[in-house]
Design an enzyme around this catalytic site. Structure first.
Site, PDB file in Angstrom:
ATOM      1  N   ALA A  14       0.923  -1.303   0.060  1.00 32.16           N
ATOM      2  CA  ALA A  14      -0.071  -0.084  -0.141  1.00 32.16           C
ATOM      3  C   ALA A  14       0.833   1.245   0.133  1.00 32.16           C
ATOM      4  O   ALA A  14       0.334   2.449   0.130  1.00 32.16           O
ATOM      5  CB  ALA A  14      -0.790  -0.270   1.313  1.00 32.16           C
ATOM      6  N   ARG A  38       6.983  -2.565   2.940  1.00 29.71           N
ATOM      7  CA  ARG A  38       8.142  -2.499   3.804  1.00 29.71           C
ATOM      8  C   ARG A  38       8.618  -1.119   4.150  1.00 29.71           C
ATOM      9  O   ARG A  38       9.382  -1.197   4.999  1.00 29.71           O
ATOM     10  CB  ARG A  38       9.438  -3.095   2.829  1.00 29.71           C
ATOM     11  CG  ARG A  38       9.401  -4.621   2.493  1.00 29.71           C
ATOM     12  CD  ARG A  38      10.039  -5.061   1.576  1.00 29.71           C
ATOM     13  NE  ARG A  38       9.859  -4.404   0.318  1.00 29.71           N
ATOM     14  CZ  ARG A  38      10.380  -4.303  -1.051  1.00 29.71           C
ATOM     15  NH1 ARG A  38      11.357  -5.134  -0.952  1.00 29.71           N
ATOM     16  NH2 ARG A  38       9.945  -3.669  -2.093  1.00 29.71           N
ATOM     17  N   ASN A  91      -1.834  -7.328  -3.279  1.00 27.83           N
ATOM     18  CA  ASN A  91      -1.433  -6.293  -4.375  1.00 27.83           C
ATOM     19  C   ASN A  91       0.028  -6.399  -4.287  1.00 27.83           C
ATOM     20  O   ASN A  91       0.685  -6.137  -5.423  1.00 27.83           O
ATOM     21  CB  ASN A  91      -1.909  -5.005  -4.098  1.00 27.83           C
ATOM     22  CG  ASN A  91      -1.245  -3.853  -4.864  1.00 27.83           C
ATOM     23  OD1 ASN A  91      -1.309  -3.712  -6.100  1.00 27.83           O
ATOM     24  ND2 ASN A  91      -0.295  -3.046  -4.214  1.00 27.83           N
ATOM     25  N   SER A 144      -2.021  -9.631 -13.882  1.00 25.95           N
ATOM     26  CA  SER A 144      -1.560  -8.597 -14.732  1.00 25.95           C
ATOM     27  C   SER A 144      -1.965  -9.496 -16.232  1.00 25.95           C
ATOM     28  O   SER A 144      -2.118 -10.410 -16.165  1.00 25.95           O
ATOM     29  CB  SER A 144       0.017  -8.640 -14.804  1.00 25.95           C
ATOM     30  OG  SER A 144       0.499  -8.008 -15.828  1.00 25.95           O
ATOM     31  N   TYR A 157       9.011 -12.898 -14.916  1.00 28.95           N
ATOM     32  CA  TYR A 157       7.669 -11.860 -14.397  1.00 28.95           C
ATOM     33  C   TYR A 157       6.336 -12.616 -14.846  1.00 28.95           C
ATOM     34  O   TYR A 157       5.289 -12.759 -13.931  1.00 28.95           O
ATOM     35  CB  TYR A 157       7.780 -10.449 -14.889  1.00 28.95           C
ATOM     36  CG  TYR A 157       6.517  -9.644 -14.406  1.00 28.95           C
ATOM     37  CD1 TYR A 157       6.472  -9.349 -12.941  1.00 28.95           C
ATOM     38  CD2 TYR A 157       5.784  -9.073 -15.351  1.00 28.95           C
ATOM     39  CE1 TYR A 157       5.461  -8.673 -12.542  1.00 28.95           C
ATOM     40  CE2 TYR A 157       4.574  -8.328 -14.957  1.00 28.95           C
ATOM     41  CZ  TYR A 157       4.392  -8.169 -13.759  1.00 28.95           C
ATOM     42  OH  TYR A 157       3.518  -7.437 -12.889  1.00 28.95           O
ATOM     43  N   LYS A 161       3.201 -14.188 -12.497  1.00 23.08           N
ATOM     44  CA  LYS A 161       1.651 -13.658 -12.846  1.00 23.08           C
ATOM     45  C   LYS A 161       0.689 -14.712 -13.590  1.00 23.08           C
ATOM     46  O   LYS A 161      -0.348 -14.866 -13.116  1.00 23.08           O
ATOM     47  CB  LYS A 161       1.639 -12.704 -13.821  1.00 23.08           C
ATOM     48  CG  LYS A 161       2.189 -11.290 -12.988  1.00 23.08           C
ATOM     49  CD  LYS A 161       1.603 -10.867 -11.587  1.00 23.08           C
ATOM     50  CE  LYS A 161       1.947  -9.698 -10.979  1.00 23.08           C
ATOM     51  NZ  LYS A 161       1.304  -9.328  -9.846  1.00 23.08           N
ATOM     52  N   GLY A 188      -3.034  -4.092 -17.838  1.00 26.96           N
ATOM     53  CA  GLY A 188      -1.790  -3.959 -18.498  1.00 26.96           C
ATOM     54  C   GLY A 188      -0.938  -2.781 -18.017  1.00 26.96           C
ATOM     55  O   GLY A 188      -0.828  -2.655 -16.843  1.00 26.96           O
ATOM     56  N   GLU A 194       5.472   2.889  -8.914  1.00 29.81           N
ATOM     57  CA  GLU A 194       6.895   2.649  -8.926  1.00 29.81           C
ATOM     58  C   GLU A 194       7.454   1.416  -9.770  1.00 29.81           C
ATOM     59  O   GLU A 194       8.600   1.192  -9.789  1.00 29.81           O
ATOM     60  CB  GLU A 194       7.333   2.618  -7.805  1.00 29.81           C
ATOM     61  CG  GLU A 194       7.160   3.914  -6.920  1.00 29.81           C
ATOM     62  CD  GLU A 194       7.475   3.986  -5.349  1.00 29.81           C
ATOM     63  OE1 GLU A 194       8.303   2.917  -4.910  1.00 29.81           O
ATOM     64  OE2 GLU A 194       7.428   4.840  -4.551  1.00 29.81           O
TER      65      GLU A 194
HETATM   66  P1  NDP Z   1       4.695   0.067  -7.114  1.00 32.53           P
HETATM   67  O1  NDP Z   1       6.028  -0.636  -7.188  1.00 32.53           O
HETATM   68  O2  NDP Z   1       4.066   1.246  -7.292  1.00 32.53           O
HETATM   69  O3  NDP Z   1       3.872  -0.792  -5.805  1.00 32.53           O
HETATM   70  C1  NDP Z   1       4.323  -1.959  -5.536  1.00 32.53           C
HETATM   71  C2  NDP Z   1       4.093  -2.351  -4.069  1.00 32.53           C
HETATM   72  O4  NDP Z   1       4.277  -3.561  -3.551  1.00 32.53           O
HETATM   73  C3  NDP Z   1       4.820  -1.259  -2.927  1.00 32.53           C
HETATM   74  O5  NDP Z   1       3.734  -1.012  -2.293  1.00 32.53           O
HETATM   75  C4  NDP Z   1       5.947  -1.935  -2.269  1.00 32.53           C
HETATM   76  O6  NDP Z   1       6.079  -1.536  -1.059  1.00 32.53           O
HETATM   77  C5  NDP Z   1       5.211  -3.329  -2.217  1.00 32.53           C
HETATM   78  N1  NDP Z   1       5.994  -4.500  -2.222  1.00 32.53           N
HETATM   79  C6  NDP Z   1       7.109  -4.666  -3.194  1.00 32.53           C
HETATM   80  N2  NDP Z   1       7.754  -5.843  -2.718  1.00 32.53           N
HETATM   81  C7  NDP Z   1       7.242  -6.038  -1.445  1.00 32.53           C
HETATM   82  C8  NDP Z   1       7.585  -7.015  -0.518  1.00 32.53           C
HETATM   83  N3  NDP Z   1       8.750  -7.746  -0.596  1.00 32.53           N
HETATM   84  N4  NDP Z   1       7.081  -6.907   0.816  1.00 32.53           N
HETATM   85  C9  NDP Z   1       6.024  -6.220   0.873  1.00 32.53           C
HETATM   86  N5  NDP Z   1       5.669  -5.300   0.109  1.00 32.53           N
HETATM   87  C10 NDP Z   1       6.379  -5.340  -1.107  1.00 32.53           C
HETATM   88  O7  NDP Z   1       3.973  -0.945  -8.515  1.00 32.53           O
HETATM   89  P2  NDP Z   1       2.452  -1.147  -8.664  1.00 32.53           P
HETATM   90  O8  NDP Z   1       1.464  -0.307  -7.929  1.00 32.53           O
HETATM   91  O9  NDP Z   1       2.244  -0.976 -10.420  1.00 32.53           O
HETATM   92  O10 NDP Z   1       2.271  -2.556  -8.480  1.00 32.53           O
HETATM   93  C11 NDP Z   1       1.136  -3.469  -7.603  1.00 32.53           C
HETATM   94  C12 NDP Z   1       0.827  -4.621  -8.290  1.00 32.53           C
HETATM   95  O11 NDP Z   1       0.279  -4.536  -9.583  1.00 32.53           O
HETATM   96  C13 NDP Z   1       1.855  -5.580  -8.649  1.00 32.53           C
HETATM   97  O12 NDP Z   1       1.611  -6.874  -8.157  1.00 32.53           O
HETATM   98  C14 NDP Z   1       2.388  -5.438 -10.013  1.00 32.53           C
HETATM   99  O13 NDP Z   1       2.874  -6.788 -10.558  1.00 32.53           O
HETATM  100  C15 NDP Z   1       0.792  -5.304 -10.583  1.00 32.53           C
HETATM  101  N6  NDP Z   1       0.710  -4.922 -11.741  1.00 32.53           N
HETATM  102  C16 NDP Z   1       1.412  -3.574 -12.184  1.00 32.53           C
HETATM  103  C17 NDP Z   1       1.235  -3.214 -13.373  1.00 32.53           C
HETATM  104  C18 NDP Z   1       1.817  -1.981 -13.904  1.00 32.53           C
HETATM  105  O14 NDP Z   1       1.961  -1.690 -15.012  1.00 32.53           O
HETATM  106  N7  NDP Z   1       2.267  -0.677 -13.116  1.00 32.53           N
HETATM  107  C19 NDP Z   1       0.532  -3.709 -14.390  1.00 32.53           C
HETATM  108  C20 NDP Z   1      -0.274  -4.916 -13.996  1.00 32.53           C
HETATM  109  C21 NDP Z   1      -0.061  -5.443 -12.714  1.00 32.53           C
HETATM  110  P3  NDP Z   1       7.423  -1.642  -0.327  1.00 32.53           P
HETATM  111  O15 NDP Z   1       8.417  -0.971  -1.464  1.00 32.53           O
HETATM  112  O16 NDP Z   1       7.169  -0.314   0.376  1.00 32.53           O
HETATM  113  O17 NDP Z   1       7.519  -2.996   0.229  1.00 32.53           O
HETATM  114  C1  8X3 Z   2       2.802  -5.228 -15.662  1.00 33.75           C
HETATM  115  C2  8X3 Z   2       2.705  -4.952 -17.130  1.00 33.75           C
HETATM  116  O1  8X3 Z   2       3.459  -5.339 -19.282  1.00 33.75           O
HETATM  117  O2  8X3 Z   2       4.801  -4.558 -17.896  1.00 33.75           O
HETATM  118  O3  8X3 Z   2       2.260  -6.177 -15.225  1.00 33.75           O
HETATM  119  O4  8X3 Z   2       4.014  -6.796 -17.573  1.00 33.75           O
HETATM  120  S1  8X3 Z   2       3.714  -5.317 -18.016  1.00 33.75           S
END
Ligand code: NDP
Ligand code: 8X3
Length: 265
Positions: A14, A38, A91, A144, A157, A161, A188, A194
């Site tokens: 979050a 974290r 998430n 994803s 990756y 997924k 997507g 981040e």
């Molecule tokens: P962000 O990097 O913005 O968010 C990722 C979150 O995951 C952060 O809050 C991070 O928190 C947390 N996280 C990562 N590793 C750990 C860990 N080891 N323990 C606890 N928390 C962890 O990316 P998104 O918001 O884009 O990603 C969220 C989800 O959406 C992921 O599962 C990603 O695969 C998925 N997704 C993203 C897409 C995109 O294009 N952005 C598309 C499709 C799916 P912290 O670093 O504080 O631990």
């Molecule tokens: C994140 C979207 O296309 O980078 O799941 O894999 S992609």
């Protein structure tokens, strides 16, 4: 939702992106929130903001989802009035690197598998027994489009997924008879996250992957997660596959420029 007994939603990851946007929309709608990640300082910042803006009730719990013992200890020691989690949003997740398999980085592979697959399992294993006991609950996994269609150099990756997709389906088979819904959302590309910065180890140039098309925004995905969660108990949305309008598949992106005004809503 019964305002006297607001539901409790636990969101992993979050601290940024989709997780932070999801926290905001649930807070706005009166849910009690358990926010995890974290980075303690980020969790505190988000908690203060949402408490101030929405008078939200928020508990922050800082742990690494890869650390099984930490997950178990932290979730087993939630305060009594925070134990009955109604909705779990799995998430937390990430991509590391983008390389063909013969050049893959072992550390990247292990980080992705440990976070996206094992971390999701650890949290689910701790939260789901209470849901079974109470005969209700909803688990929403962040998959994803990479969990449905591979792309060059996305190998591990995508594999994590695809595993999330398999887990969503099998968790549903295991849990539906206990009144627990299991759903997933499969976006997507999503900006205001981040994700790309993390994937490319903070390299700002490599992380500029959204300059020439409009991807989704984190808020778009958060709204879908909320919609999935807010359906009446008898409705379970199993999967939502969603992309920005300039993306037609993982291997088909119209990169001819950003065509849409994303400020329009
Ligand atoms: P962000 O990097 O913005 O968010 C990722 C979150 O995951 C952060 O809050 C991070 O928190 C947390 N996280 C990562 N590793 C750990 C860990 N080891 N323990 C606890 N928390 C962890 O990316 P998104 O918001 O884009 O990603 C969220 C989800 O959406 C992921 O599962 C990603 O695969 C998925 N997704 C993203 C897409 C995109 O294009 N952005 C598309 C499709 C799916 P912290 O670093 O504080 O631990
Ligand atoms: C994140 C979207 O296309 O980078 O799941 O894999 S992609």
């Amino acid at each position: 939702m019964d305002k006297a007994y607001p539901k409790i939603v636990l969101i992993t990851g979050a601290t940024s992106g989709i997780g932070a946007a999801t926290a905001k929309i649930f807070a706005k709608n009166g849910f009690r929130l358990i926010l995890t990640g974290r980075r303690q300082e980020k969790l505190e910042e988000i908690k203060s903001r949402l408490e101030f803006k929405y008078a939200a009730r928020i508990l922050i719990v800082c742990f690494d989802v890869r650390n099984r013992q930490a997950v178990q200890t932290k979730l087993a020691s939630l305060p009594e009035d925070w134990k009955n989690i109604d909705i779990l949003v799995n998430n937390a997740g990430l991509a590391k690197g983008l390389a063909p398999v013969h050049e893959g980085n072992y550390e990247h592979w292990e980080t992705m598998i440990d976070t996206n697959v094992k971390g999701l399992l650890y949290v689910t294993r701790e939260v789901s027994p209470g849901m079974v006991e109470r005969g209700r609950g909803h688990i929403i996994n962040l998959c994803s489009t990479a969990g449905h269609e591979v792309y060059p150099n996305g190998n591990v990756y995508a594999a994590t997924k695809f595993a999330v997709d398999a887990l969503t389906q099998s968790m549903r088979l295991d849990l539906y008879k206990y009144g627990i819904r299991v759903s997933q959302v499969s976006p997507g590309h999503v900006e205001e996250t981040e994700f790309a910065v993390v994937r490319f180890d903070g390299d700002p140039n490599r992380a500029r992957i959204y300059d020439d098309f409009n991807p989704l925004r984190s808020k778009d995905v958060a709204e879908i997660i909320y919609f999935v969660a807010a359906r009446p108990q008898y409705v379970n949305i199993q999967d939502v596959i969603v992309m920005g309008s300039q993306q037609a598949g993982n291997n088909h992106i119209d990169r001819s420029g950003r065509k849409y005004d994303t400020k329009e809503k």
